[in-house]
Design a protein around this motif. Structure first.
Motif, PDB file in Angstrom:
ATOM      1  N   ALA A 105      -1.652  15.209   4.409  1.00 16.78           N
ATOM      2  CA  ALA A 105      -3.010  15.168   4.300  1.00 16.78           C
ATOM      3  C   ALA A 105      -3.705  14.146   3.894  1.00 16.78           C
ATOM      4  N   LEU A 106      -3.165  13.263   2.994  1.00 15.27           N
ATOM      5  CA  LEU A 106      -3.835  12.010   2.448  1.00 15.27           C
ATOM      6  C   LEU A 106      -3.705  10.991   3.501  1.00 15.27           C
ATOM      7  N   ARG A 107      -2.668  11.090   4.430  1.00 11.42           N
ATOM      8  CA  ARG A 107      -2.564  10.051   5.352  1.00 11.42           C
ATOM      9  C   ARG A 107      -3.564  10.124   6.507  1.00 11.42           C
ATOM     10  N   ALA A 108      -3.802  11.447   6.734  1.00 14.33           N
ATOM     11  CA  ALA A 108      -4.760  11.967   7.768  1.00 14.33           C
ATOM     12  C   ALA A 108      -6.088  11.599   7.346  1.00 14.33           C
TER      13      ALA A 108
ATOM     14  N   PHE B 226      -0.544   3.689   0.330  1.00 20.65           N
ATOM     15  CA  PHE B 226       0.400   4.875  -0.343  1.00 20.65           C
ATOM     16  C   PHE B 226       1.177   5.518   0.297  1.00 20.65           C
ATOM     17  N   THR B 227       0.437   6.197   1.367  1.00 21.64           N
ATOM     18  CA  THR B 227       1.512   7.188   2.116  1.00 21.64           C
ATOM     19  C   THR B 227       2.630   6.173   2.851  1.00 21.64           C
ATOM     20  N   ALA B 228       2.207   5.052   3.300  1.00 24.33           N
ATOM     21  CA  ALA B 228       3.128   4.284   3.986  1.00 24.33           C
ATOM     22  C   ALA B 228       4.490   3.960   2.832  1.00 24.33           C
ATOM     23  N   GLY B 229       4.199   3.788   1.611  1.00 26.56           N
ATOM     24  CA  GLY B 229       5.186   3.829   0.496  1.00 26.56           C
ATOM     25  C   GLY B 229       6.136   4.724   0.499  1.00 26.56           C
TER      26      GLY B 229
END
Length: 415
Positions: free
Chosen positions: A18-21, A72-75
């Motif tokens: 959800a944070l990535r979206a 952050f979500t990529a990490g």
């Protein structure tokens, strides 16, 4: 729970999806709201920003400049992918998901540019269109570098902790900021902050994937650190806007400054605080489907959203009409209201374009599982076909090797 004490993590974290979206949607919405394209008397499009004429809108950029959450979500995705797939294969797959969509964008853009030149589109319009179309590509350089460094960075986080590693990267950004203040205007500095600044949320994502920074106390700690940094930096004279403003002497994003780092830390902390609410929300079909689709096409959405804005504006300009919110100067609140009216059309065009580029898109940071994984576990049994609910010994025995909890049931039935 200690911030750096690892705890077991599930295979997927719906809140991270959800944070990535939200991060992707924030970048798209932010660019569409701060990019004004003005049609002059000669039929040329020039670029302008509503933040120049309406500086009171600058604080809104803190909610829409979500690159910190993106890294952050990529990490998190890189760490989880590396943990599941050992060897160099995982790295090759992740790099392909980033590079191939960029190559497709460049190829398509070159063809469209050639067609526009043949059609007689003014040079000024072509210059603005080209600059906006390729501008999203900058993020590939730091992201690719961080993905390549995932192994050493994970080892550093496990040895010294996320805060110490992130603090070192932050110190590099601060040193460059200080040098920028002291050196004369025009003195060039190596763009080390592009990597160092975005390494901070990336390191937090690596730590979170290992089970660190998952508790409420740790999240509040991040929010406090980031908020205190934002307040102090604005007091010291950093620009309030989280994005660049044309004509301003200093930018927080080009290159990223300490304020960009503090904003990223604050957003990560707030995102982690919202995890329980996000997990509950994603049990509903519509939010679950939206998050799933954005994650599947995350890189393509990011790369194509600016070309969509330029394309719609250029095509509409050929009608001979100057359309409010699309071709008018962004110098009053009425422009902002008119631009909001264009957002649904831009979103539809972007969705159609992304889906036409490939119905099964593998360009997301970490392709999420089917949407039903977020459903309430109590509903799964009701959705299971009747043939699977039948307690026949041969069916249970067939799956007991791959489903450890079923072994006991199978043994009892076979006796």
């Amino acid at each position: 729970m200690s911030a750096d004490r690892p705890t077991p993590r599930p295979h997927r974290d719906p809140a991270v999806d959800a944070l990535r979206a939200y991060a992707v949607a924030g970048v798209v919405l932010g660019h569409w709201l701060v990019t004004g394209l003005v049609l002059d008397a000669g039929g040329r499009l020039t670029q302008a920003s509503p933040l120049t004429a309406m500086p009171a809108l600058a604080p809104a950029s803190w909610a829409l400049q979500t690159l910190g959450l993106f890294f952050f979500t990529a990490g998190y995705a890189s760490a989880r992918s590396a943990a599941r797939h050992t060897g160099p294969g995982w790295l090759t797959r992740r790099l392909r998901r980033l590079i191939l969509p960029a190559v497709a964008l460049l190829g398509t853009g070159a063809a469209v540019l050639l067609a526009a030149i043949v059609a007689g589109v003014p040079d000024g319009t072509l210059s603005v269109a080209l600059r906006l179309a390729i501008s999203p590509l900058w993020f590939l350089a730091p992201l690719l570098a961080l993905v390549l460094l995932t192994g050493p960075l994970r080892a550093a986080v496990r040895r010294w902790g996320a805060l110490r590693c992130a603090g070192t990267a932050t110190a590099v950004v601060g040193a460059v900021d200080l040098a920028t203040w002291l050196l004369p205007a025009g003195a060039g500095l190596p763009p080390v902050t592009v990597l160092a600044a975005w390494a901070v949320p990336y390191l937090l994502g690596l730590a979170h994937a290992d089970g660190r920074w998952g508790g409420r106390r740790a999240a509040l700690r991040l929010v406090a650190i980031g908020a205190a940094g934002l307040a102090a930096l604005v007091t010291l004279g950093y620009p309030v806007s989280a994005v660049g403003v044309p004509g301003a002497g200093r930018s927080n994003l080009d290159p990223p400054s300490l304020l960009a780092v503090a904003l990223a830390v604050s957003q990560v902390g707030l995102g982690l605080l919202a995890r329980p609410a996000l997990t509950t929300l994603l049990r509903r079909p519509l939010p679950r489907r939206l998050v799933h689709e954005v994650n599947r096409h995350a890189v393509r959405v990011y790369l194509w959203h600016q070309p969509v804005l330029v394309g719609v504006a250029v095509l509409a300009a050929h009608t001979g009409a100057t359309l409010p919110g699309l071709h008018t100067r962004p110098d009053e609140p009425a422009w902002l209201l008119a631009r909001l009216g264009w957002l649904p059309l831009l979103a539809v065009v972007l969705a159609v374009l992304v889906h036409r580029r490939g119905s099964v898109d593998r360009s997301a940071e970490c392709a999420p599982p089917p949407p039903r994984v977020y459903a309430d576990p109590r509903l799964r049994a009701a959705r299971r076909p009747a043939t699977l609910r039948t307690r026949r010994p041969q069916e249970v025995i067939a799956v007991r090797d791959s489903d450890p909890p079923s072994r006991g049931r199978a043994d009892r039935q076979s006796r």
